[in-house]
Enzyme design. Structure first.
Site, PDB file in Angstrom:
ATOM      1  CG  ASN A 176      -1.876   1.089   1.308  1.00 13.10           C
ATOM      2  OD1 ASN A 176      -1.807   2.034   0.521  1.00 13.10           O
ATOM      3  ND2 ASN A 176      -2.804   1.001   2.247  1.00 13.10           N
ATOM      4  NE  ARG A 187      -6.490   0.706   0.359  1.00 11.97           N
ATOM      5  CZ  ARG A 187      -6.608   1.962   0.817  1.00 11.97           C
ATOM      6  NH1 ARG A 187      -5.568   2.710   1.041  1.00 11.97           N
ATOM      7  NH2 ARG A 187      -7.820   2.444   1.076  1.00 11.97           N
ATOM      8  CG  HIS A 198     -12.929   3.270   2.903  1.00 12.15           C
ATOM      9  ND1 HIS A 198     -13.606   4.165   3.697  1.00 12.15           N
ATOM     10  CD2 HIS A 198     -11.617   3.569   3.046  1.00 12.15           C
ATOM     11  CE1 HIS A 198     -12.743   4.965   4.299  1.00 12.15           C
ATOM     12  NE2 HIS A 198     -11.524   4.622   3.918  1.00 12.15           N
ATOM     13  NE  ARG A 223     -10.003  12.339   3.896  1.00 11.41           N
ATOM     14  CZ  ARG A 223      -9.976  11.035   3.644  1.00 11.41           C
ATOM     15  NH1 ARG A 223     -11.084  10.405   3.271  1.00 11.41           N
ATOM     16  NH2 ARG A 223      -8.875  10.353   3.767  1.00 11.41           N
ATOM     17  CD  GLU A 253      -9.065  -1.332   3.906  1.00  8.56           C
ATOM     18  OE1 GLU A 253      -8.860  -0.579   4.861  1.00  8.56           O
ATOM     19  OE2 GLU A 253      -9.151  -0.957   2.730  1.00  8.56           O
TER      20      GLU A 253
END
Ligand SMILES: Nc1ncnc2c1ncn2[C@@H]1O[C@H](COP(=O)(O)OP(=O)(O)O)[C@@H](O)[C@H]1O
Ligand SMILES: Nc1ncnc2c1ncn2[C@@H]1O[C@H](COP(=O)(O)OP(=O)(O)O)[C@@H](O)[C@H]1O
Lengths: 404, 404
Positions: free
Chosen positions: B7, B88, B177, B238, B380
């Site tokens: 990743n 990823r 996601h 965010r 993940e």
């Protein structure tokens, strides 16, 4: 007595002479294309509509023309016994949570809110100034589109952005169409013979602009429009909700500036942006003719509405009434049916036969549904007129006291 | 065999060596502060964590260091039998709806999507390039964060903006996601011994970034992130949803440019912007100490989540499962309780005792509730590893055929 209700836009003036007790519009009219080479004045009284084309240089002249129509065509304002002039003002910021009788200080405060509504408040102020000159001997009342939603809880009106920036620039949810949402939520209770305190209502105001609200016992718990009337539902020409990242992306990749993005999202988006038309009657014709863009526009519009109905159901916990109002909400049978389809799990449904009938206030859900789905024609001018009476009533007793 | 999952962020590289069958992480590590004067490498194997500080000039050196850790500390990659390397990749645009085995043409296509993810895709591409050089003899597979949500219906992925502009610039909801949402929705079914086709699930992925999805029978019907990962829920830093008019207002009144607004909403907003902290453990301490800003941040966070739960309940019609996952979702008892409070009317509730217990996959709703509320730890890396196996399996048969 009657109340003259004025709604001043950037290039238009709408007026209505209302009987705040009986509720009927005694006369109504519009002056459009103010400042353009050829303006249009219409005036309706006693079932007759008069239309004139002529140049209307500014709002002062617009109001003078309107008053002239009353003199010429009727009713004569002297005979109508004007009790107050009510002004629809778009943005009351965090200052105004109800109607106020206008004086010079109030005008200054409305002007101070221009940064929050750069398109609307200047026209509203102009309308108030002119009207006070021409109709100086009655009280003028400002009724704010945001006032009802000053009752929102902080969790609903706070955006999750840097607090300092937000505080400094007044960034929060204000909500709009407040007069309509408040009127409809109250009217629902009166129609049902219930107390507004006992009802949880979702109001869907679906006009050219469109907004939803969740009202618990007469107090709003959330609404879809925000700092500006751009947020929330898909509208005739406005996008409603979009990823704020869309703006960054288009600024960088399409080279659009702030004003262009503003125009794109406010004027060239929504149902119009997806289908090419923004009137739901035209949209229906296109769909019936097999137009796929029109079908997509309808689907996106409904998808968004269903999300808001569900969201507000979760906030309210129990939904007693879903009330449809404004042009689309009152008239579009398919929109009402699609919004409420497949929601039996939430206790929500529409009865096709009841839904297809026309009329005034009415229930369109089947008897077995827990939630009443209703159609409630909105009467913003009447609501404004009644708020004027309220504001002026507040004014009178102290007057009487000091005079006595 | 095992799969090495990589990743690559703009200044970091995370890696995990995964057994895709048993599901365990054999070893894992991170290289942080790539390009800064002093980088940090951590490597965990067989319960031991090794930490080094040294300069890491670029992603090539980062991966070289990681491979060195395997050699030095273990396990030796030659012995681990690496079957594939899984990458990823954040943005797969409208191109990629599943994992793909990487070749030069695929890299070009991922690079062509850089305008959609200017921060993430360049780092992802760099990671793939370097890894193919250093680990040239195994297949490399790209697994996209957006892929699962390519299954969204048009009514959910279409923004109500001008169609031409949207088409030209790829403006639509992509969702992120996706690997986690897909994994969790599938895991729910396996834990319950049900078929994923028969379940309607709301997945709440609440980490630093946070997103919600509604999944009907294994197919997504909506998700909260959009064109970018900025839209939707309130996150650590965010904002999630805001009126797009907020950006116009701040551009005009605070004089902020596009990059400043981007930074404001992505880095200085959310829970951090409201409370000053973005870790929920710190937020809880502040709330317990009576900090009002922290309480407001929590309330705004929960209010938004409840709206999404309701919205998705309306889209799904019937909700079988609400699954909480990621750092906050798996660990924060108060968040789960607050999201589900007072929703008995929708058949949703949390049992305080069950909710307070720790553990792996589990049910935290009371027996009487129609909707199961579950905690499902997201994995993940494992999900990526399994998708790699799938993609490489697809690859092998044709190879065999052409070879035979
Ligand atoms: N009979 C009808 N069927 C469907 N839609 C209608 C009908 N009549 C009006 N509308 C819709 O109502 C809209 C105007 O609503 P209105 O509440 O008057 O808007 P606003 O006050 O926001 O300008 C029109 O654009 C049209 O789409
Ligand atoms: N025990 C805990 N209680 C509450 N929140 C926690 C706990 N552990 C982790 N978190 C939250 O989880 C967040 C990180 O979640 P994670 O899924 O690892 O994020 P991401 O993968 O998006 O970076 C932390 O910022 C913290 O807020």
């Amino acid at each position: 007595g009657s109340v003259l209700v004025l709604n001043s836009g950037s290039s238009s003036l709408k007026y209505q002479l209302v009987n705040p007790v009986g509720g009927e519009a005694i006369a109504a009219g519009t002056v459009e294309r103010i400042g353009e080479p050829s303006g249009i004045v219409t005036h309706t009284f006693a079932g007759n509509r008069t239309r004139r084309e002529l140049e209307v240089p500014d709002h002062g002249e617009a109001l003078r023309l309107a008053l002239g129509m009353f003199d010429e065509i009727g009713p004569r304002l002297a005979d109508a016994g004007i009790y107050a002039v009510g002004h629809r003002v778009v943005h009351g910021g965090a200052e105004f949570s109800g109607p106020v009788v206008v004086d010079d200080a109030i005008i200054d405060r409305i002007e101070a809110l221009v940064p929050l509504a750069p398109l609307h408040n200047p026209a509203n102020v102009q309308g108030i100034r002119v009207a006070r000159e021409l109709l100086g001997d009655v009280p003028h009342v400002a009724v704010f589109d945001t006032a009802f939603f000053q009752g929102l809880p902080p969790a609903a009106y706070t955006y999750a952005i840097d607090r300092e920036v937000a505080t400094e620039h007044g960034v929060r949810r204000y909500g709009f169409h407040g007069t309509s949402h408040q009127y409809v939520a109250g009217k629902v209770a009166r129609v049902l013979g219930r107390r507004v305190q006992d009802l949880n209502t979702i109001v869907l105001h679906l006009g050219n602009g469109a907004s939803a609200s969740a009202v618990r016992g007469g107090v709003p718990v959330d609404t879809s429009m925000g700092l500006t009337p751009l947020e929330g539902l898909v509208m005739g020409t406005r996008s409603g909700d979009v990823d704020p990242g869309v703006l960054f992306h288009l600024a960088r990749n399409a080279g659009l500036g702030v004003d262009e993005l503003d125009t794109l999202l406010n004027k060239r988006s929504g149902v119009l942006g997806l289908s090419g038309v923004n009137d739901f009657r035209e949209l229906r014709s296109l769909i019936d003719a097999g137009d796929e863009d029109a079908q997509l526009a309808f689907d996106v519009y409904i998808h968004r509405l269903r999300k808001y109905v569900g969201a507000y159901a979760a906030l309210l916990g129990r939904v007693d009434v879903i009330a449809f109002t404004a042009g689309v909400g009152e008239n579009d049978v398919d929109v009402r049916a699609a919004v409420c389809a497949d929601l039996e799990g939430l206790g929500i449904a529409v009865d096709p036969e009841r839904n297809a009938q026309r009329g005034g206030e009415r229930i369109v859900s089947p008897d077995w549904a827990q939630t009443l789905v209703m159609v409630i024609p909105t009467m913003e001018e009447l609501a404004i007129a009644r708020q004027c009476v309220e504001a002026v009533d507040h004014l009178e007793p102290p007057r009487a006291v000091t005079a006595g």
